[in-house]
Scaffold this motif. Structure first.
Motif, mmCIF file in Angstrom:
data_model
loop_
_atom_site.group_PDB
_atom_site.id
_atom_site.type_symbol
_atom_site.label_atom_id
_atom_site.label_comp_id
_atom_site.label_asym_id
_atom_site.label_seq_id
_atom_site.Cartn_x
_atom_site.Cartn_y
_atom_site.Cartn_z
ATOM 1 N N HIS A 1 0.822 -1.216 0.000
ATOM 2 C CA HIS A 1 0.000 0.000 0.000
ATOM 3 C C HIS A 1 0.851 1.260 0.000
ATOM 4 O O HIS A 1 0.337 2.359 0.171
ATOM 5 N N GLN A 2 2.167 1.077 -0.187
ATOM 6 C CA GLN A 2 3.119 2.207 -0.217
ATOM 7 C C GLN A 2 3.058 3.066 1.040
ATOM 8 O O GLN A 2 3.212 4.288 0.994
ATOM 9 N N LEU A 3 2.828 2.358 2.152
ATOM 10 C CA LEU A 3 2.827 3.065 3.442
ATOM 11 C C LEU A 3 4.181 2.837 4.107
ATOM 12 O O LEU A 3 4.677 1.705 4.147
ATOM 13 N N ASN A 4 4.771 3.889 4.573
ATOM 14 C CA ASN A 4 6.079 3.771 5.222
ATOM 15 C C ASN A 4 5.882 3.486 6.711
ATOM 16 O O ASN A 4 5.086 4.139 7.369
ATOM 17 N N ILE A 5 6.598 2.484 7.214
ATOM 18 C CA ILE A 5 6.518 2.159 8.635
ATOM 19 C C ILE A 5 7.485 3.059 9.400
ATOM 20 O O ILE A 5 8.699 2.975 9.230
ATOM 21 N N ILE A 6 6.939 3.947 10.214
ATOM 22 C CA ILE A 6 7.784 4.840 11.024
ATOM 23 C C ILE A 6 8.283 4.112 12.243
ATOM 24 O O ILE A 6 9.435 4.245 12.649
ATOM 25 N N HIS A 7 7.397 3.331 12.849
ATOM 26 C CA HIS A 7 7.820 2.567 14.013
ATOM 27 C C HIS A 7 6.933 1.349 14.154
ATOM 28 O O HIS A 7 5.725 1.440 13.943
ATOM 29 N N ASN A 8 7.540 0.238 14.509
ATOM 30 C CA ASN A 8 6.795 -1.006 14.648
ATOM 31 C C ASN A 8 7.187 -1.697 15.943
ATOM 32 O O ASN A 8 8.367 -1.797 16.267
ATOM 33 N N SER A 9 6.206 -2.156 16.710
ATOM 34 C CA SER A 9 6.505 -2.928 17.908
ATOM 35 C C SER A 9 5.545 -4.096 17.964
ATOM 36 O O SER A 9 4.365 -3.951 17.642
ATOM 37 N N GLU A 10 6.049 -5.232 18.394
ATOM 38 C CA GLU A 10 5.168 -6.380 18.513
ATOM 39 C C GLU A 10 5.474 -7.137 19.795
ATOM 40 O O GLU A 10 6.539 -6.976 20.385
ATOM 41 N N PHE A 11 4.512 -7.929 20.209
ATOM 42 C CA PHE A 11 4.691 -8.748 21.398
ATOM 43 C C PHE A 11 3.838 -9.994 21.268
ATOM 44 O O PHE A 11 2.680 -9.921 20.831
ATOM 45 N N VAL A 12 4.423 -11.119 21.624
ATOM 46 C CA VAL A 12 3.652 -12.362 21.683
ATOM 47 C C VAL A 12 3.578 -12.807 23.136
ATOM 48 O O VAL A 12 4.609 -12.955 23.797
ATOM 49 N N ASP A 13 2.363 -12.972 23.617
ATOM 50 C CA ASP A 13 2.171 -13.501 24.963
ATOM 51 C C ASP A 13 2.184 -15.026 24.854
ATOM 52 O O ASP A 13 1.245 -15.636 24.347
ATOM 53 N N ASN A 14 3.275 -15.621 25.319
ATOM 54 C CA ASN A 14 3.443 -17.063 25.122
ATOM 55 C C ASN A 14 2.490 -17.897 25.960
ATOM 56 O O ASN A 14 2.188 -19.031 25.598
#
Lengths: 277, 277, 277, 277
Positions: free
Chosen positions: A27-40
């Motif tokens: 979609h030609q969107l620039n990612i400025i910041h990305n954070s993720e978390f998986v609750d195991n």
């Protein structure tokens, strides 16, 4: 160019980061910041993606719908200012801090109105050119009072309600109208000293630290998901009143930090906990 | 299944997260944790990706080479224990803390040896069944001494050197053999009180806080990239000696926290700064 | 010249500081440091006076007896090293910290012995040339086990007992033999998470801070007078096990700070609280 | 009954506490709180005594004169509110915090006026019904401007001047009119980052902590006796501007805590240091 934040919450499976970031890239969107978390322990996946570009919300969300596991929650939030209504009783320090931070720009929010069950904070509020509604609880049942407060609040259609030392317990009916959208500051380090007069309880127990807790309000008093906590040291020279006095700074700091996180869309709720990305 | 960490550092461009996570997905590697950072002033992209699966290092790195901008640095690091050599002089608190944390498993590292320019810490080291090399500096030039220390160190082929209150300045020749692989604890809140006797300097200035700084050693004394800093309050009752005494706790805590980050591959260096993902 | 510390605790009345310091002056004792506190809610007076000079304990205490209100408690304590016995179970971090601080001189105390209900920490203790007694609880009632532990402890006539992660509850009979002389480290910020598995409780509640509490042991579990508390921040990425791991540092720091205060005669107990002068 | 605070500063000798408290006792003054400190390196004695009773200042001070060593300084200070004038430039957070704390009673002081070299903070000040003087520096030499500011200040005869982010350097002539009576907040952890743009300096150095320092102003810029310091953690994600933003909270907290100490007569100055009793 616009800025929006994509919030994704779904059950975990391989390749989720790749799938979501791919769709953004297409979609030609620039990612400025990305954070993720998986609750195991619960196998839940959370991702917060700050995006910049020209958005076609509909097709973007449709693409995500197709790529993500069934039941996935996703939300595309405008990065603009949120609107809040603040509820107060008599103490001014939390309200004053929010007013001042909003004044100097360090808390970027639209304060639509302040609603209090006394008129004590009316003058302070109006100095900052913000409407104040005094909704006295005298002679009313809790349901009746809550209903009147809700009427005052709802006319502003706020994104969030902030209980800035609002010393009354809200009915479940009230709370359910703003699920995970009411933020309270409790004047203790929860779960220590639940309930009334936490500083007196702290004094009686002889603790060496006092604290404050900002949390979302649920229908279980003082049991909602915790957003932020902090403490300060005290010693034997502190009376219960001294503790209350000293605690004001930590209360207002904790509340404004929690607001900063919530208003900038950093906070996910999972069960009784928050994930802050 | 193995666990490895992919460290990527390159100039920023759109789609990097998508490209890298795609390649990992194609290689059927599961992303356990991913963190990225873009330094907007230098337009540099940093990403740390914890991976799990069956690795073909060669093809994975080749795929990344093709996808990433020219000049990209990437490293696939085994998530196993690192090997360190510790350099000391006479003070035992930082060495003791590392020995004890290694003993109880909270700092998972192989301590190959301790090298000191006095024999004072030999007994303590050997109580933990770790070889101690005493390399006295007496009668030697700085170059000669550094050469002998290097010989003692190099036989262990350590991943990192840890200066645990090693009170001598290393020659640039020494430092250049372990670029960004020597971690020092400086007993002040840098850049305040650079150089000798920082606690005496702090006392003379009448500060109300003292601190410690863990940093990578470069050829500029006390100027290397900072990894971790912390402070504790002091007051007028503290003599310079009291400050030194109180400072020991913050020194050892800062050093062991910095080691935790470095040894688990969380630390990137960019110019004179660290990015900790 | 000797150094002693005079500890005075009595009901408050005008002129107490003047009377006590006068008597010291007449005895040609120099006051190195003096601290006092009046608890206004209970009208109790507390004073700690560090003295230097040639002491005639008998006449000094007699003079004080005459000057102070009836029922006054006063104690003239030698400023020398105290003797402790440490009780442990399996975790090494608190024991190790005390051993190491004693080794480097930052905790000036005589560690007479370590008593454990497992043999896991025997090797560590003996590396520091301190006797270790393993008193297994297997096959014994709580009374029987406590009796055997007491026998092991009492032969050393310690000034204080230190429970360095001793994971068993002492019987009131045991506690009463060492009133206000047993110091425990509890792995939570009391009164939150009383009882077993506090880190699991903290995880389940989703708190953003965890802590530790050093307190005197009384016959009410986790209810004794608190000496020192501290906390560290945690977040959603911490499992219960991660919290336990991170909490080790705060546990050992809180315990050793509390010991520093107790062993240097800074701590008064009044009801369920401590006054630390 | 009145409350006053006796501040004593003289060279140390045996019996001082006894002599001073005796005199208070003879004058039938009750000691509410007493704190003393002896600086062993300079052999100086400091004592702060909170008294309650019926005061005959003249005879009390005469008695003290006779009892204390020659050259002793002593002061009997009324425990009432102090009067301050606040100097500002453009930033509102420190001024706003003082105004708000004064409003809610947690900082009990008379704010006689605010003087700024811009008019930016006039509206905020006047919302709290406090006079604002705009004294522009444009077209004036530093001496001329300071002269005009002094005129605005002096008409209020303040006990203390508070530089609440006043971004100009005062001339020695100005400073000498208010010796140890001007309190400044510097936006760094002094002595790190002396001078202009401390946050930019901190960013360039890559520090992991930023701080603030409240100190008395002397004619040596950023070199006056430090009253209070505190810090907050930062990381690689902070731009210089983010640091400045985050630093606001620590600046205002440090300044208001320092003010609390100064305005309640807790702070002695000895050379370049403060003793806070």
């Amino acid at each position: 160019m616009e800025k929006k934040t994509l919030l994704t919450h779904c059950s975990d499976e391989p390749g989720l980061i790749s799938k979501i970031t791919n769709i953004c890239y297409k979609h030609q969107l620039n990612i400025i910041h990305n954070s993720e978390f998986v609750d195991n322990t619960t196998s839940q996946f959370f991702m917060r993606t700050e995006l910049e570009g020209y958005f076609n919300d509909e097709t973007l969300l449709a693409d995500l719908d197709q790529a993500l596991p069934e039941g996935a929650l996703h939300q595309l939030v405008n990065s603009g200012r949120k609107r809040i209504v603040i509820l107060v009783t008599k103490e001014s320090h939390c309200l004053g801090d929010i007013l001042m931070k909003n004044y100097d720009g360090s808390l970027d929010v639209e304060i639509a109105a302040v609603v209090g069950n006394y008129d004590k904070l009316q003058a302070l509020t109006e100095r900052f050119d913000i409407p104040y509604h005094c909704v006295s609880h005298e002679g009313l049942t809790r349901d009746q009072h809550d209903q009147k407060v809700l009427e005052a609040v709802n006319q502003y259609q706020p994104d969030y309600l902030v209980l800035a030392k609002y010393m009354r317990i809200l009915t479940p009916e009230f709370v359910n109208q703003y699920p995970h959208r009411i933020i309270n500051i409790h004047h203790s380090f929860l779960p220590a000293f639940i309930g009334a007069k936490p500083y007196q309880q702290a004094y009686d127990r002889g603790v060496k630290i006092i604290g404050a807790t900002a949390h979302f309000v649920t229908s279980n008093l003082d049991e909602g998901p915790i957003i932020k906590q902090d403490v300060i040291p005290v010693d034997h020279t502190f009376s219960a009143q001294d503790m209350a006095q000293a605690g004001r700074d930590v209360e207002k700091n904790v509340l404004s930090k929690a607001l900063g996180k919530v208003l900038n869309d950093h906070v996910f709720v999972e069960g009784n906990k928050t994930i802050i990305l």
